[in-house]
Design an enzyme around this catalytic site. Structure first.
Site, PDB file in Angstrom:
ATOM      1  N   LYS A   1       1.566  -7.075  -3.406  1.00  0.00           N
ATOM      2  CA  LYS A   1       2.991  -7.274  -3.181  1.00  0.00           C
ATOM      3  C   LYS A   1       3.144  -8.102  -1.910  1.00  0.00           C
ATOM      4  O   LYS A   1       2.976  -7.619  -0.793  1.00  0.00           O
ATOM      5  CB  LYS A   1       3.725  -5.941  -3.038  1.00  0.00           C
ATOM      6  CG  LYS A   1       5.230  -6.157  -2.951  1.00  0.00           C
ATOM      7  CD  LYS A   1       5.996  -4.864  -3.127  1.00  0.00           C
ATOM      8  CE  LYS A   1       7.488  -5.127  -3.282  1.00  0.00           C
ATOM      9  NZ  LYS A   1       8.072  -5.822  -2.129  1.00  0.00           N
TER      10      LYS A   1
ATOM     11  N   TYR B   1      -6.965 -38.956   3.600  1.00  0.00           N
ATOM     12  CA  TYR B   1      -5.770 -38.526   2.877  1.00  0.00           C
ATOM     13  C   TYR B   1      -4.563 -39.346   3.354  1.00  0.00           C
ATOM     14  O   TYR B   1      -3.781 -39.862   2.559  1.00  0.00           O
ATOM     15  CB  TYR B   1      -5.537 -37.028   3.121  1.00  0.00           C
ATOM     16  CG  TYR B   1      -4.281 -36.495   2.480  1.00  0.00           C
ATOM     17  CD1 TYR B   1      -4.309 -35.995   1.194  1.00  0.00           C
ATOM     18  CD2 TYR B   1      -3.076 -36.502   3.174  1.00  0.00           C
ATOM     19  CE1 TYR B   1      -3.158 -35.512   0.595  1.00  0.00           C
ATOM     20  CE2 TYR B   1      -1.918 -36.028   2.583  1.00  0.00           C
ATOM     21  CZ  TYR B   1      -1.962 -35.525   1.297  1.00  0.00           C
ATOM     22  OH  TYR B   1      -0.818 -35.059   0.716  1.00  0.00           O
TER      23      TYR B   1
ATOM     24  N   CYS C   1     -10.134  -5.806  44.085  1.00  0.00           N
ATOM     25  CA  CYS C   1      -9.175  -4.951  43.361  1.00  0.00           C
ATOM     26  C   CYS C   1      -9.936  -4.061  42.381  1.00  0.00           C
ATOM     27  O   CYS C   1     -10.629  -4.559  41.510  1.00  0.00           O
ATOM     28  CB  CYS C   1      -8.185  -5.843  42.622  1.00  0.00           C
ATOM     29  SG  CYS C   1      -7.068  -4.971  41.511  1.00  0.00           S
TER      30      CYS C   1
ATOM     31  N   GLU D   1       6.333 -15.901  -4.827  1.00  0.00           N
ATOM     32  CA  GLU D   1       6.730 -15.576  -3.456  1.00  0.00           C
ATOM     33  C   GLU D   1       6.345 -16.716  -2.513  1.00  0.00           C
ATOM     34  O   GLU D   1       5.217 -17.202  -2.548  1.00  0.00           O
ATOM     35  CB  GLU D   1       5.979 -14.288  -3.036  1.00  0.00           C
ATOM     36  CG  GLU D   1       6.566 -13.600  -1.845  1.00  0.00           C
ATOM     37  CD  GLU D   1       7.630 -12.562  -2.230  1.00  0.00           C
ATOM     38  OE1 GLU D   1       8.105 -12.560  -3.385  1.00  0.00           O
ATOM     39  OE2 GLU D   1       7.992 -11.772  -1.348  1.00  0.00           O
TER      40      GLU D   1
HETATM   41  S1  IVH Z   1       7.348  -8.985  -9.904  1.00  0.00           S
HETATM   42  C1  IVH Z   1      10.622  -8.082 -12.821  1.00  0.00           C
HETATM   43  N1  IVH Z   1       5.205  -9.223  -8.425  1.00  0.00           N
HETATM   44  O1  IVH Z   1       8.962  -7.955  -4.536  1.00  0.00           O
HETATM   45  C2  IVH Z   1       9.605  -8.056 -11.724  1.00  0.00           C
HETATM   46  N2  IVH Z   1       7.304  -9.145  -7.329  1.00  0.00           N
HETATM   47  O2  IVH Z   1      11.520  -6.163  -5.891  1.00  0.00           O
HETATM   48  C3  IVH Z   1       9.845  -9.132 -10.755  1.00  0.00           C
HETATM   49  N3  IVH Z   1       7.161  -9.381  -4.884  1.00  0.00           N
HETATM   50  O3  IVH Z   1      11.556  -9.707  -3.981  1.00  0.00           O
HETATM   51  C4  IVH Z   1       9.017  -9.076  -9.538  1.00  0.00           C
HETATM   52  N4  IVH Z   1       4.976  -9.576  -4.787  1.00  0.00           N
HETATM   53  O4  IVH Z   1       9.708 -11.317  -4.615  1.00  0.00           O
HETATM   54  C5  IVH Z   1       6.542  -9.120  -8.438  1.00  0.00           C
HETATM   55  N5  IVH Z   1       3.217  -9.481  -7.235  1.00  0.00           N
HETATM   56  C6  IVH Z   1       4.549  -9.381  -7.254  1.00  0.00           C
HETATM   57  C7  IVH Z   1       5.306  -9.428  -6.085  1.00  0.00           C
HETATM   58  C8  IVH Z   1       6.693  -9.300  -6.156  1.00  0.00           C
HETATM   59  C9  IVH Z   1       6.093  -9.558  -4.087  1.00  0.00           C
HETATM   60  C10 IVH Z   1       8.550  -9.274  -4.417  1.00  0.00           C
HETATM   61  C11 IVH Z   1       9.551 -10.061  -5.193  1.00  0.00           C
HETATM   62  C12 IVH Z   1      10.814  -9.283  -5.079  1.00  0.00           C
HETATM   63  C13 IVH Z   1      10.335  -7.897  -4.822  1.00  0.00           C
HETATM   64  C14 IVH Z   1      10.514  -7.070  -6.054  1.00  0.00           C
END
Ligand code: IVH
Length: 704
Positions: A123, A38, A444, A180
């Protein structure tokens, strides 16, 4: 002047190849070529671009690093605001049911209407970022900011290897992908290790490290931070036909080359939501990155539109949280515990706190330097983290909550007045070592207990029924002093102990008896030689074949260490390097010295002798004659679980016969050894036509 066609097409080919390998490496986690290859491609590209600067483009992979440091970030107005989602804090299934009920109410669906389809995903615990692609090329990356105006962090985001600079097969005028930025656990550990080695401050958790990295004004700093990305939605779109469902959007975005997490599903109704919630809860600790919950989204974009928003939150999505893995609590005291090798570990005694699903009252502070770096004091409010089976730890102090009359800065030696808290012997900290140790060794009792617990543990001698509490009792009542005494215990003596009936006593004697038949790698691991874990024990066994040969090598090493007429340190290192011990893979001078000192120590010699007299035995390991390496030049990949030996042992033995044991399958792989539940490596081997061996085939290869 138009450049000659040749460099232009070569540059183009190189860019495509490099981005393909970036994708394999960062997104698919399955590199196809070695790093050196690479690097060679990248160097060739950089050289050609230096020769032909007129051919440099914004999407060239060579542009990922190299921008100048900024004074400040420029503001970015989001064409479509970056919203947040409602959080459901009820961490039972109730949270899922409540969300579905709300959605149905808003849509005015009666009980007879069919269940709603949801897209469920993780999330991620990082920071939100919006990537703007124009005609398929990354032109801007912005943070969320207040939702309407974010910051332009394009230079830093370009350094994220898994984010494509150019999308696959898409030329839409505008496509904003939101997702994210986060840091994986393994990358986080390595990053903190590096920070520590450089004397820099360590990060409290992956999220803070990710956020701090994206907000670096100097992109060369961001480039050294191991950032990852997952897409979870869209922003502004022009000139692209958006699929009808959220899951369809993520599939399409994945096809464009953006990382999309595979832990997602399309489910039906509230039962589907809670099944997803529970299944992710069960694997949360095994995920290679942090999540703080899951997200449910109404899958149909038409329904999403009908549902709309309340203030700044969509009605069609909710975040359903899990119990937190980090909590705040107060340090009541700092204790010091003695480990198996005499290591003294400071432990914070905490105000009990519920974190990661259990009540935590103790958290490790690792060592004196860590306590000082974090400046943890009695009375401080601290962040405690407990993720999975990992020992709870204090990750940082909230200095603004420090009370006026806080304890003094931590000083391990003074706190213990220089003496081991268990046996009163002198404690010492060697130059260059992080840990203070009790110098008494097995005199010990704390070390004795820990050494015996280790000896009996599952991955060592595997003595069933000999748990920690029992070992404590046996040592406290002076029924045993060392591991060899275990084999002289009678059922009568054992039956006298607390919580021990005749039956359990007999079972334990039987388990001890069974453990007499062991393997050399297990035995060496069980001895608890400092720095000799499972892998090193397996390598030693594979290289020496029997205990006598190892003891002889330890002796040779001791003699080599004792020579004092070396003119230089380099001469001494060279002489030690020529010893048999240092020929073993991964055995460097420190480990060799530990092994040598262990076998030289008269007490250890007596214990080993008595263990052999007690009837411990193992099958001999065939080793190749000096210099003979029947598997030289062969590349072998191990996958799945082996039943006869640990993977470390198999690896060590193959290496001892000259084979190269690799982590990934390629056309150059000679054999893939597949145990139970083999992974994608087996599929790949079959696709490439590589010879696959079962365990019997492996034993044959090893000459057993
Ligand atoms: S959707 C309109 N999906 O959680 C909806 N958010 O309050 C927009 N986050 O800071 C967000 N995983 O960065 C969505 N699978 C996911 C997520 C996600 C993490 C974070 C996002 C934001 C907070 C939402």
């Amino acid at each position: 002047m138009t450049p000659p066609a040749k460099p232009a097409s070569r540059i183009d080919a190189l860019r495509r190849q490099i981005e393909h390998h970036n994708h394999c490496y960062y997104v698919l986690d399955n590199p196809e070529i070695p790093d050196a290859e690479y690097d060679r491609l990248m160097q060739e590209l950089q050289a050609l671009e230096a020769e032909h600067p007129e051919l440099i483009t914004a999407d060239s992979p060579s542009r990922r690093v190299g921008g100048a440091a900024l004074d400040r970030f420029a503001p970015v107005q989001h064409a479509i605001p970056m919203l947040s989602i409602r959080t459901e804090t009820d961490t039972t299934e109730g949270g899922a049911i409540a969300f579905d009920a709300r959605v149905r109410r808003e849509l005015e669906l009666g009980p007879e209407a069919p269940p709603i389809e949801y897209a469920t995903e993780l999330k991620f615990d990082g920071l939100a970022i919006s990537l703007r692609y124009e005609k398929g090329i990354l032109v801007q990356a912005a943070t969320r900011g207040d939702g309407s105006v974010g910051e332009d962090v394009t230079q830093n985001v370009r350094t994220v290897g898994s984010i494509p600079l150019r999308l696959n097969g898409i030329t839409a005028a505008v496509l904003e992908v939101r997702g994210e930025i986060y840091i994986r656990h393994a990358d986080f550990e390595r990053l903190n290790e590096r920070q520590r080695a450089a004397g820099d401050k360590t990060f409290v958790n992956p999220r803070n490290a990710a956020a701090g990295s994206i907000r670096q004004l100097d992109p060369s700093i961001a480039a050294r931070r191991p950032l990852s990305f997952f897409a979870y939605g869209l922003g502004e779109v022009q000139g692209w036909k958006i699929p009808a469902t959220h899951s369809g959007v993520l599939d399409a975005v994945g096809d464009m080359g953006l990382p999309v997490c595979t832990d997602r599903a399309v489910v039906s109704g509230p039962e589907g939501l809670s099944t997803f919630y529970n299944s992710i809860a069960a694997k949360r600790d095994a995920l290679p990155f942090d999540i703080d919950g899951v997200v449910y989204k109404v899958n149909s974009l038409a329904l999403q539109q009908r549902l709309g928003f309340v203030t700044r939150e969509p009605r069609w999505a909710v975040a359903h949280k899990y119990p937190a893995q980090e909590q705040l609590t107060v340090v009541r005291d700092i204790d010091i515990q003695v480990g198996r090798t005499g290591k003294l570990t400071p432990v914070a005694k905490l105000e009990p706190v519920f974190v990661g699903g259990v009540t935590v009252t103790n958290a490790t502070l690792h060592n004196e330097d860590e306590v000082r770096r974090k400046d943890v004091r009695i009375g401080d409010t601290v962040i405690v983290r407990r993720a999975g089976d990992v020992i709870p730890e204090v990750v940082g102090v909230l200095l603004d909550r420090r009370p006026k009359h806080v304890g003094k800065a931590f000083d391990l030696f003074n706190q213990l007045k220089g003496c081991c808290p268990e046996c009163g012997s002198v404690i010492a900290r060697e130059e260059g070592e992080a840990d203070w140790r009790c110098t008494a060794g097995l005199y010990c009792p704390a070390q004795r207990k820990e050494a015996i617990k280790h000896f009996a543990s599952r991955r060592a001698m595997d003595i069933e029924g000999l748990g920690d509490k029992l070992v404590d009792q046996l040592v406290d009542r002076k029924l045993i002093e060392d591991v060899a005494d275990l084999y002289a215990l009678s059922a009568e003596a054992l039956a006298d102990l607390e919580r021990m009936g005749q039956k359990s006593a007999e079972n334990l004697v039987a388990a001890l008896d069974k453990s007499r038949n062991t393997t050399l790698p297990r035995f060496l691991h069980a001895l608890g030689i400092p720095e000799v874990g499972e892998a090193t024990a397996a390598a030693l066994a594979a290289n020496f074949g029997n205990l006598d040969a190892l003891v002889q090598a330890a002796d040779e090493y001791a003699k080599a260490m004792a020579v004092s007429d070396d003119a230089t340190a380099a001469a001494r290192a060279r002489r030690l390097k020529a010893t048999a011990l240092q020929q073993v893979p991964d055995v460097g001078p420190e480990v060799a010295a530990r092994i040598s000192v262990f076998f030289l120590e008269p007490h250890n010699q007596r214990v080993v002798k008595r263990l052999l007299e007690a009837g411990l035995q193992w099958p001999a390991i065939e080793i190749a004659a000096q210099g003979e390496q029947p598997l030289a030049g062969k590349t072998i990949v191990l996958t799945g679980t082996l039943t006869d030996m640990s993977r470390d042992e198999a690896k060590a033995r193959l290496q001892a016969l000259g084979a190269k044991v690799s982590g990934s399958v390629s056309k150059k792989t000679d054999y893939v050894v597949a145990g139970a539940d083999p992974g994608s490596k087996l599929t790949k081997a079959e696709a490439l036509g590589v010879t696959v061996l079962d365990e019997a085939g492996l034993r044959k290869l090893l000459g057993d």
